[in-house]
Write an enzyme that holds these catalytic residues in place. Structure first.
Site, PDB file in Angstrom:
ATOM      1  CB  THR A 227       5.401   2.333   0.169  1.00  0.00           C
ATOM      2  OG1 THR A 227       4.859   1.152  -0.409  1.00  0.00           O
ATOM      3  CG2 THR A 227       6.722   2.669  -0.493  1.00  0.00           C
ATOM      4  CB  SER A 228       5.141   6.779   3.030  1.00  0.00           C
ATOM      5  OG  SER A 228       4.128   6.683   4.032  1.00  0.00           O
TER       6      SER A 228
ATOM      7  N   GLY B 170       0.822  -1.201   0.000  1.00  0.00           N
ATOM      8  CA  GLY B 170       0.000   0.000   0.000  1.00  0.00           C
ATOM      9  C   GLY B 170       0.856   1.250   0.000  1.00  0.00           C
ATOM     10  CB  CYS B 171       0.083   4.683  -1.111  1.00  0.00           C
ATOM     11  SG  CYS B 171      -1.587   4.849  -0.451  1.00  0.00           S
ATOM     12  CE1 TYR B 172      -1.669   8.174   4.141  1.00  0.00           C
ATOM     13  CE2 TYR B 172      -3.457   6.626   3.770  1.00  0.00           C
ATOM     14  CZ  TYR B 172      -3.009   7.928   3.914  1.00  0.00           C
ATOM     15  OH  TYR B 172      -3.896   8.975   3.841  1.00  0.00           O
TER      16      TYR B 172
END
Lengths: 336, 336, 336, 336
Positions: C149-150, C145-147
């Site tokens: 990864t960050s 997911g995007c969150y």
């Protein structure tokens, strides 16, 4: 490999140019200048920029390059062009200095005596699709202004046709805020610009007016005058010009469209929309395209919607397109 | 009618104050100053502003007013406050000059020797809901900073309770760009700010940190330290602070909430959201409200969402709220 | 040339993928599906998109491709993966379906029985920098997911170190609105979102929480729990996570930084900022980079700022990065 | 006190009306309807709204009110108007239903047979400054469209003068996105709209065209035709119309301006800018003003810049202005 120098690399146009040249397979950037950030790197100014050292313009080593791109204020550009040409370096100018052919007109609109009037005749006005025959081997190219590019490309097929255009042509143009430059000013402050939309210098008072009318007169000797209304639009980039052209007698899109298709259907960067479709910024941002929509408002009035990215086709992209033609490279190299 | 003078009327805070005072039934604005626009009118700076003449601060006629509002840079505010108090005029300061009680702390965070340290003890820290008992009849009021207001209002019920708070409290705050002031700078340029989001001075390096910790220590002698992370948000106005508070043993919202309701359920400008709801900027922009949401993240960590309009409850609105109390007026006059 | 099929090409992630694959020198896109726009072309949906025909997912010719990218809703993705694997086609899934290893956890967070639990063990969790050893030859890759990864990229060096991390880790994350998907909803309406900023599902209630904690436990067996606060940010794209990590005893950046440099200094897509610099969206938009800044707030609290483009490193970019490794290509092909 | 009912209170226009009526000293809101949110409160839809219960339109108690405001879709508005008038309630309609006098024109532009053609003659077209003589005691008022208001107010002094206007008048209009309504659609999705600017229905195809031309013909029997180009602007609210008017012989601003000053210099809501100034959205947002700038582009072409807030003077504000006149109240009550 062609070696390029960039003057004024830290403005929005300069940085856009750096990014395009990075993708260009035949160009290596030899140096980049900045009066404000000399001694630093471009990555200190833009976090995603390459680690390119910035030098003062006066220290630029002309002997290390084949071509220079001038993203400088007017007058400063002409002075640098003189030095570059003397050093045998080809000049792609992105300022206003070599767009107008007449030094007096320049003086009256730009509040300066032209620093190099002897070069005006020689400079090629680089609206690429129009200038393609004069560009190969040119020493000095004037990249057109952003608003003029968005207006002249769609007017060209009309004005070079025998269609009976009458009355003033009206160009109602809207530009993203990068067009106002990187220097912080009150009108580009986020808080002032973000929920606002504002016309400025409308009618016949913007500096791009004489440039546009000059080229209109090349297209058609007795071209009509222009009424030009720029507006500041709260987006980062992009110009949309809504252009109104009147005809002396009824015409149809079926009569008009062939002039456009004949002129532009093979162009890589001019895109004609089908009947009924309108150009928007979403068609063009971050690309070198000019997208054009044609709509008849009534039997005698054509409404053109014309969109470009002001930093690309309106500046750095068209500059590289011109350079490609000057050097005999594939015209779209580095631009698609 | 109370007669007011406004110093620094052309900044974002000053103009917000002018707009609020225009609606206020008990105030008449006697003069407004501006160093940059003296001789012009406020309507020359903001097109919807009243046609209020702007004078130089040094020409301000203190004898024509009962109260002055200082929307000035730090140090300049203190110097003006000295003059106003000497003239018998009540001072509502919106700068940072009288927020910190300790002159050395001020000097180390604001890079200036305090111009009037003898006034620090007397100044009332105007977090209105907290300061209400000290405000009536006060001569000098320090309006809290915008970030501090958004953080201190929700921390107050917790820190004055006997709940076992532990470890540093974390305030992750996001502010609209008007908080950076009206002077154009690179980071407030529309093109740089519009598609960006950026933290700055995070940890323990922002000037609002000592102010917040000072007041936290008033709420609870052994208050935990604060970790404070401000971020620049691409909107015109509003602050949202997401605050993380740890407890030494499990607690429930049922135990926590009564401290908030007891303290704030009758407040006109503090709004407690029901369980499960979160504060957003849409709750507060253009209002004097502080909206607070309470969420348990786990048994021992409370997450507070706290929203204000930085220009209203975070500046001009709270200043007027304070003035209302100082003069014995209805506290919400001109603010609803 | 590798032949790829794209399922769900008209969502923001799907279109981003199409654009990346267009630039990829080793990939040819064989087909693209869309349930809503089948029969049309991608250029009918996005004006700058290629003229790619869109077909129904159920008509996808698996025998014409080597790999499929699934930009589908959860459950639909797993069902398509089963078909693709049965046809001998490699699957790069961008949905949530194969991120969680435990089918019960999946069921409780995604409100569906997992359609293919037998594949969960085999799926490689494609946080590329972490998964590089397991990716070559993999048949099924779950793009994070995007969150996550960050958050996971900067936590990895810490959690795999022997630094004494204590208490919950807090991730205060802010995401551009493309993260909410292309289907128009009230909270993504321009008028509701443009001047707003809003937290949602904070604490331990967002679906990305179990995914992040699962991987944290791979990094360190007794990893602390996570408190995760997502916020909706009025920009098109980009995630900034501000992450707070506590240590059981004082540590310095000099002790912490080597774990990051050792792990990431040779990575093409992870960029460590120098001390004192903070990650911003401007560092990462339109790139596959994760940019990380490290700041000590006090002796025992580290504040990490971590930025990615949610559509690139947070989705389509990392998917292609994974595909490159699966097929033994240069990892950064098509991504720089 | 006048008792009002609001139909369709949860759309952008309806909510703007609620906010204005809250400030109005002579109005009490007796009920508010919503088809989608009946049973809830307005504060469930807009966080800063009053706690107003929402009922179904069919349950509206006409006997409790003196006036109803209809913020409904077309056709639905007319049907409700019939019921209200039958109950002896005055109707201020904000839909398009009673703007056009000709039922056939209505049918051809709005794709519906008019539900109450017998009321068309009686309805007063409430461009307040024009309609003031017909409003007192009116039973049914049609509030003009937002674009028409911005175009008709500045055209009125010209068309009612004896100035020799020729050729089509061109109105190039730009509207904030609230004009597109609250229902989420693809073109109002934040991600599609935020960095975009797009013309739509240009020429003679927008539904406001027949309305504008109808009123132009009231101003001057042989009024020229209109070319109307609306554009969608990425701001929340505000319309700027740039209008081009040609004269058959040279005229000067000195000849034109008196027609404007004579007509508007005493108007509370029409503001004429001095020569050389241009109207912007910043002049008008959140106000009931129409701000007008006059610029000669050449000897025979006048460029008008005209700005309003589409939700206030373009809808809810003008509706209340009309109601004030209908009921014999001070025209600006609740609006300044």
């Amino acid at each position: 490999m062609i070696r390029a120098g960039i003057f004024g690399a830290t403005g929005y146009t300069g940085y856009e140019l750096v990014k395009i040249l990075q993708q260009h397979p035949q160009i290596v950037t030899a140096f980049a200048t900045s009066q404000s950030f000399a001694g630093q790197h471009l990555s200190d100014v833009y976090p995603q920029a390459p680690h390119l050292p910035l030098i003062l313009g006066e220290n630029a080593p002309f002997d290390t390059v084949d071509v220079v791109f001038l993203c400088l204020p007017h007058a400063a550009a002409a002075e640098t062009a003189v030095l570059a040409l003397a050093a045998g370096v080809i000049v792609i100018d992105l300022s206003a200095d070599f767009r107008l052919k007449d030094a007096d007109t320049y003086a009256s609109w730009y509040d300066k005596t032209h620093p190099a009037p002897h070069l005006l005749a020689e400079a090629v006005y680089g609206l690429t699709e129009f200038a393609r025959d004069w560009l190969p081997g040119a020493k000095l190219v004037a990249t057109p202004g952003c608003y003029p590019t968005s207006i002249l490309l769609p007017l060209r097929p009309l004005l070079t046709s025998n269609l009976p255009i009458t009355g003033p042509i009206i160009a109602d143009s809207k530009s993203g805020i990068s067009g106002a430059g990187r220097t912080p000013r009150q009108n580009t402050h986020f808080v002032e610009a973000h929920n606002n939309f504002s016309p400025y210098k409308i009618g016949r008072s913007h500096r791009h007016l004489p440039e546009i009318e000059q080229v209109m007169s090349w297209f058609r000797e007795d071209a009509p005058t222009l009424i030009f209304s720029p507006h500041l639009l709260p987006v980062e980039r992009g110009i949309l010009s809504t252009i109104y052209v009147n005809f002396a007698k009824p015409v149809t899109l079926e009569e008009i469209r062939p002039y456009f298709t004949k002129m532009y259907s093979h162009e890589p960067f001019v895109c004609l929309l089908p009947d009924g479709e309108l150009a928007t910024l979403a068609h063009v941002t971050h690309s070198n395209k000019c997208v054009i929509g044609l709509t008849m408002a009534n039997e005698t009035t054509l409404v053109i919607t014309s969109a470009i990215d002001n930093l690309v086709k309106g500046a750095a992209g068209q500059a590289v397109q011109n350079m490609n033609v000057v050097f005999g490279l594939e015209e779209s190299l580095g631009l698609i």
